[in-house]
Every structure is written in C-alpha cells, then in structure tokens.
Design an enzyme around this catalytic site. Structure first.
Site, short mmCIF file in Angstrom:
data_model
loop_
_atom_site.label_atom_id
_atom_site.label_comp_id
_atom_site.label_asym_id
_atom_site.label_seq_id
_atom_site.Cartn_x
_atom_site.Cartn_y
_atom_site.Cartn_z
N SER A 141 0.86 -1.16 -0.11
CA SER A 141 0.00 -0.05 -0.12
C SER A 141 0.84 1.27 0.06
O SER A 141 2.06 1.36 0.53
CB SER A 141 -0.99 0.06 1.15
OG SER A 141 -1.06 1.11 1.83
N LYS A 142 0.40 2.09 -0.47
CA LYS A 142 1.05 3.64 -0.61
C LYS A 142 1.37 4.06 0.92
O LYS A 142 2.32 4.74 1.10
CB LYS A 142 0.06 4.70 -1.26
CG LYS A 142 0.28 4.41 -2.83
CD LYS A 142 -0.55 5.54 -3.47
CE LYS A 142 -0.93 4.94 -4.70
NZ LYS A 142 -1.91 5.64 -5.62
N ARG A 143 0.46 3.60 1.87
CA ARG A 143 0.61 4.10 3.24
C ARG A 143 2.03 3.29 3.84
O ARG A 143 2.34 3.60 5.00
CB ARG A 143 -0.47 3.87 3.88
CG ARG A 143 -1.42 5.05 3.43
CD ARG A 143 -2.76 4.88 4.40
NE ARG A 143 -3.56 3.65 4.16
CZ ARG A 143 -4.22 3.19 2.95
NH1 ARG A 143 -4.55 4.39 2.29
NH2 ARG A 143 -4.62 2.21 2.67
N ASP A 144 2.39 2.21 3.26
CA ASP A 144 3.48 1.32 3.80
C ASP A 144 4.75 2.38 3.84
O ASP A 144 5.04 2.76 2.62
CB ASP A 144 3.74 -0.16 3.15
CG ASP A 144 2.53 -0.98 3.53
OD1 ASP A 144 1.84 -1.00 4.60
OD2 ASP A 144 2.35 -1.87 2.43
#
Ligand code: GLU
Ligand code: ZN
Length: 497
Positions: free
Chosen positions: A262-265
């Site tokens: 995910s882009k949030r990782d």
C-alpha cells in the site's frame, strides 16, 4: 512493425510521493524501450487539479533522475508529440476537441442525470439484482427531452456509447482476456465543467503519441475494455489510423501478510529508500525481480544488463512479493560493487547530514574515510548504516557519546576493570598499529587476566567506539589514533555510567 518502432510510456499522475510500484512500472517500460531500441515516453497525467501538485511533479522528475531512467520524450526534453503534461494539452483544447468529435460522430452523448438520480437507480438495480452500472438512460433522448433538461438548467456530462460486443485482447503478460459487453457500462469522458477524465485523456494521448505497447499495473486491467472501445472510435473519427496498442498488465506487488503493497506502507515510498541510503543500482536491481526474471537464477544485474535481456515473455502474471530483506541484501551487494573511493563519495551526503563531515570533505576527513571504508563495506547493506558504524571516528571528541544500553551491558564494574587494564597495557605500545594494539591487549586481557576474548574486548569496544557493533576493533583504534583511543578508555568509566 519493426521493433525500433516500439513506443512505450510511463504516465503517472503527480499525486503524493513516488512509490516503488510506480518505479517498477517505469523500469519495465524503460527496459522494454531500451531492449527494443524503441522510445520511452514520459507523460504527466495532471488533469485533476484537486489532487495533482507541482511538488509531486517535481518529485517524479527527481525520482527518475536519481534512478537514471532517462526518457526520450517528455517534460524537459520535449519531443514531436508534446506537450507531455496533460494540463498543458488540456489548455490547448486537445481533449475538448476530441470530445466534440466523438459527440458529432455519435460515439458519445450528453448525460443529464444528476448524481442523486444515478444513485437512486443504482440502488434499485442492486435490489433487483441487475448490474448496477449506468443504465443508458440518456443514450437516446428525444429532442424534446433534451430541450426540457436544458430548460431546467441541468448540467451535462459526456458519456461514451459502448458498443454491444464483448472485449477481448491478448494480454502481453496474461494471455487472452475477455470482458462481456454487459460488464462495461457507458462511462463518463468529460465532467459537466468541461474537465476531461482519465478515461478520455489517457487513451487519447496514447493514440496521439503513437504508443504501441501499454505496460502498466494490473490494477488498471479493468479499464482496458473501455480504452479498447474508445480506441475503436478514435479510429472512426480519424484521430488514429485504426491501430490499437498491445496491452500488458504487470503483476501486483504484495507487501506483508499477502496484502497489496500500500502507498501507506513506509517501505513503499521511494524517498524512504533514498533516505536510508539504498543505491539506485540496488533498488532497480531488486525491483526488476518483481514480476520478471532473468533466468538461470541470476538475480544480480545492472539496469544495462536488464535492458539487454528484458523480454515480456519473462514477465509473470503471478503476484510478486515485496521482500525488504532481499532488497536490502541486494543493496549490500551493490555497495560492495562500488570502488572504495566511489563508496566514500556516496557516503558524504549521509555523514554530512548528521554533521559528521563537511561536504566537500576536508583532506583529513577523506583520509579517515579512506582508512575506515575497507573495514565496514563488508558489513554494510545501506549507506545510512555507515553513519552509525563510522561516526565514532569522525565525531568531534567533545561530542563523542556511547550507546546507553551498551554502556550498561558492558561497562559494569568488571568491564571497567578490563578497560583500566587495557589502558595500562596500551600506554606502553610503541608502534600504534592494529597488530601492536592487538598484541598488547591479548597479552594483558586474555593471557594476563585470563578472560575469554568476548569478555576482554567487549568493554574496550564500547569504551572506544561507543557501541557494541563497530568495525574491527584493533583497526578502528589504529585509525582513531593513540591519543583519542587512550582518552576514551580513560573517560569510559567516569562518564556515562
Ligand atoms: N495516470 C495513470 C495512473 O497513474 C496511468 C495509468 C496507465 O498507465 O494507463 O494510474
Ligand atoms: Zn444520464
């Protein structure tokens, strides 16, 4: 078609920070272009003014630049099909023109439905177990109905009229793929305010820029039928000669726990790798392995070697797992591939960032680094790790500190007795070099005090380097010099305990 006519594109939207999935897409397109002698087009899809930012645009340019993925056409370099920023193309009226030609040709129509009406009918369709997509309400409005809607002052979007047939393509990665006609409802091309949507601008630009191969992430697979349909229409209205690019959908990249990365990782952000001190060589090498293989278990190669052997038939349709440990290990191999002087150069920004050296280096700093780099390069996997490993050599003496937990573990009463004995033994060493230091310490601590090497050298290491993990001790002390080494042995047990 000769291979040299291959034209591929990397066309990110400038939202947020560049991430590794995006880099993998750029890399595979770049490699395919370089392998075939084709053209790598870089296009910026920035028609969504609410989400796009100039900062993110700059970050994209900086990312490709850092990675050394050079583009043949695109921002900064231009090219025959420019401009390459969709915001500029929009300002030139390119998309509005295509939209009106599609309307004139009957390939698109105005839809007057309000969001509330659409929502209401979607709910009903769901309740009746019908497909929830657009129900073609406005496809064939009569002149009176149109006039009535216009009189009401309704706004209108432009919708594409999907032909009633199935959509099949031979995916370059996944083989034949078919979508049934009813899976692909009429879709919006242009907002009521005239802003064109991705569904229009992306295929229109692929057509106008003569793209031959669309290589992109699997997440976009479901938009391909719409693009094929639009392409057909673009051929009919003379925007293209009727040719359609080949599509290849690159496999998903999975993160921890088999979820999509995910882009949030944090480890999905390219900037994180730069900050940690991954080399572009190492990162590109690892990202090449996400869905592609060179064969013969070869996993260490440069991007030039990648370009040489890249082929689409070695791209796997199966999800690729992102393995940070492996990425880091490959990076370590790349660090060891650098010459010592090159490694010193690459370390400078990291050490300077922590105030350990000046940039450029002074002669003295360079000499210290030249001496220590051979001792640490075998153990480093990122440039950032070097800061911790060599900082004790570069730090100003009054700023030298020791790791608190290492002090607690090693500089106990027993440990301090060892340090005192070491200080004693080293005060008499004649030539201050690694061999002399080692002899003196072994004689005093191992033979004299009867300590196991681990108990003998651990406290000395923490006293002198400030940490339990450091480059080889005797060499480190040689480089550090007699005065500083003895000074640290002396101060170890009065401070920091
Ligand atoms: N701008 C699109 C994206 O970033 C590009 C999609 C494509 O490659 O077709 O998702
Ligand atoms: Zn409608």
């Amino acid at each position: 078609m000769a291979d040299s006519q291959v034209r591929v594109r990397f066309c990110p939207s400038p939202t947020g920070n560049p991430h590794v999935g995006m880099v993998r897409t750029a890399l595979f397109n770049w490699a395919y272009a370089r392998h075939t002698g084709g053209t790598f087009v870089f296009r910026i899809e920035d028609t969504d003014s609410a989400r796009d930012s100039e900062e993110s645009y700059e970050a994209l340019l900086a990312a490709l630049d850092w990675l050394g993925l050079t583009w043949d056409e695109g921002p900064l370099v231009g090219g025959p099909y420019g401009p390459y920023r969709q915001s500029e193309r929009m300002a030139e009226g390119i998309y509005a023109d295509v939209a009106s030609r599609l309307l004139e040709g009957g390939f698109a129509y105005h839809c007057y439905c309000t969001p509330e009406e659409l929502e209401e009918r979607r709910e009903i369709a769901k309740a009746e177990r019908r497909a929830p997509g657009y129900d073609r309400h406005c496809r064939d409005l009569s002149g009176e109905q149109v006039a009535a809607y216009e009189a009401e002052g309704r706004s209108r979007v432009v919708r594409f009229r999907m032909p009633d047939h199935d959509w099949t393509w031979d995916d370059l990665v996944r083989g034949p793929i078919t979508f049934a006609a009813d899976q692909v409802p009429d879709f919006v091309l242009q907002r009521a305010n005239g802003e064109p949507l991705y569904t229009l601008v992306n295929p229109v630009d692929d057509a106008l820029m003569r793209i031959t191969h669309v290589l992109r992430g699997e997440d976009l697979l479901s938009s391909t039928p719409r693009q094929l349909a639009l392409y057909e229409a673009l051929g009919e209205i003379g925007v293209t000669d009727g040719s359609i690019p080949r599509f290849g959908h690159l496999p998903y990249v999975m993160g921890e726990g088999n979820k999509k990365l995910s882009k949030r990782d944090p480890e999905s952000s390219l900037q994180w790798y730069r900050d940690e001190g991954y080399l572009p060589e190492g990162l590109l090498n690892y990202l090449s392995l996400l869905g592609w293989s060179m064969g013969d278990d070869v996993e260490f190669f440069s991007k030039e070697q990648l370009a040489e052997s890249f082929s689409l038939d070695r791209v796997s349709p199966n999800p690729a797992r992102f393995d940070l440990k492996k990425c880091t290990a490959i990076n370590g191999d790349w660090i060891r591939e650098l010459s010592e002087s090159e490694l010193v150069e690459r370390l400078v920004p990291f050490l300077a960032h922590d105030g350990l050296v000046t940039d450029p280096l002074t002669a003295e700093q360079r000499a210290l680094l030249n001496a220590v780099v051979p001792l640490v390069r075998e153990r480093m996997e990122t440039l950032g790790q070097a800061v911790g490993m060599v900082g004790f050599l570069l730090v100003a003496e009054e700023e030298f500190t020791r790791d608190a937990s290492d002090v607690e573990a090693q500089l106990t009463d027993d440990g301090c007795r060892v340090v005192a004995a070491a200080l004693d033994a080293l005060s008499n060493v004649e030539t201050w070099d690694a061999a002399g230091i080692e002899d003196a310490l072994r004689a005093a601590l191992v033979d004299g005090l009867g300590l196991k090497p681990k108990f003998a050298f651990g406290p000395v290491r923490v006293a002198v380097t400030g940490s339990r993990v450091s480059p080889p001790l005797f060499e480190s002390m040689e480089i550090l010099g007699r005065d500083r080494s003895l000074g640290r042995l002396r101060s170890a047990c009065d401070q920091g305990r």
